[in-house]
Design a protein around this motif. Structure first.
Motif: not given
Length: 259
Positions: A3-6, A30-31, A217-220
């Motif tokens: 996940h982005l959170v991770d 959380c994501d 930013a890398d994840h939009g």
């Protein structure tokens, strides 16, 4: 599944998330609620050795959150605090993963309560510092809170204002004495994350704060300073907020940044 959170947590704690926090965090939730202030990372911007902290709210899991917080930071004071809080109060815990934490009854301007603050001031949050169980509170101010800012922080407050800071302000109190001033940027609604980032860049830096913004930013997504706390002891801390990338509107635009 990562996940982005991770990824954000790995940036904040390269050696591994402290166990107290790791077991408390529901990654998928959380994501899903990352842009809704479910989880915030708090970075020190000064030269101190204070650790990065996590601020985690009860959104979407009130019962599990409450049980988890009380299991990790047991205190009889929490039982009374939670039982007395209106059912729709936003609850939050702020900790570096040690035995120290601050638990919040947050956004109290939105609910009915019987908590008392200095005459004429509006209550933003009630806090309990653990393990001592010491109460404190934050007052909410629509204008820069010059009359209540500790003398040592007045130049820093002026510096924020000179740089264009706008939003909501808060004063943190301990034993009825002001100990910190907070700037809450509201960039999510004011559509000015670029301005807020530029102001914070002048206060200091933290490598993990910069890396977290690049990760977003890398994840939009787009990182911005949700809140900046100026501490009476000289510390400066920033809480990272999240927006969809490109949400800032042109000058004269209307409406919230979030789409």
């Amino acid at each position: 599944m990562t996940h982005l959170v991770d990824q954000l947590l790995a940036i904040a704690w390269p050696q591994g998330v402290p166990q107290r926090l790791d077991e408390l965090i529901d990654r998928p939730l959380c994501d899903d609620l990352l842009e809704d202030f479910k989880m915030g990372l708090v970075f020190p911007l000064d030269d101190s050795d204070r650790p990065v902290r996590l601020a985690l709210s009860c959104q979407g899991e009130r019962d599990r959150w409450r049980q988890g917080v009380m299991a990790r930071w047991p205190s009889p004071r929490l039982t009374g605090l939670f039982d007395s809080a209106p059912s729709d109060t936003r609850l939050m815990v702020d900790s570096d993963g040690s035995d120290q934490a601050v638990v919040y009854l947050d956004d109290l301007q939105r609910v009915d309560h019987d908590l008392q603050v200095p005459a004429g001031l509006e209550l933003l949050a009630w806090t309990v510092a653990l393990p001592a169980g010491t109460d404190g509170f934050l007052t909410r101010h629509r204008e820069p809170p010059h009359p209540w800012v500790p003398t040592s922080l007045a130049p820093r407050l002026k510096g924020l204002l000179d740089d264009g800071a706008e939003g909501i302000w808060a004063i943190r109190w301990h034993h009825d004495a002001p100990v910190a001033a907070l700037w809450i940027s509201e960039s999510r609604w004011r559509c000015n994350p670029t301005l807020s980032r530029r102001i914070v860049a002048g206060l200091g830096t933290h490598p993990s704060y910069d890396a977290a913004q690049q990760c977003l930013a890398d994840h939009g997504r787009e990182g911005y300073p949700d809140a900046v706390e100026l501490r009476r002891d000289g510390g400066i801390e920033v809480t990272l907020g999240v927006l969809e990338a490109g949400a800032e509107v042109k000058p004269g635009g209307e409406g919230p940044c979030r789409r």
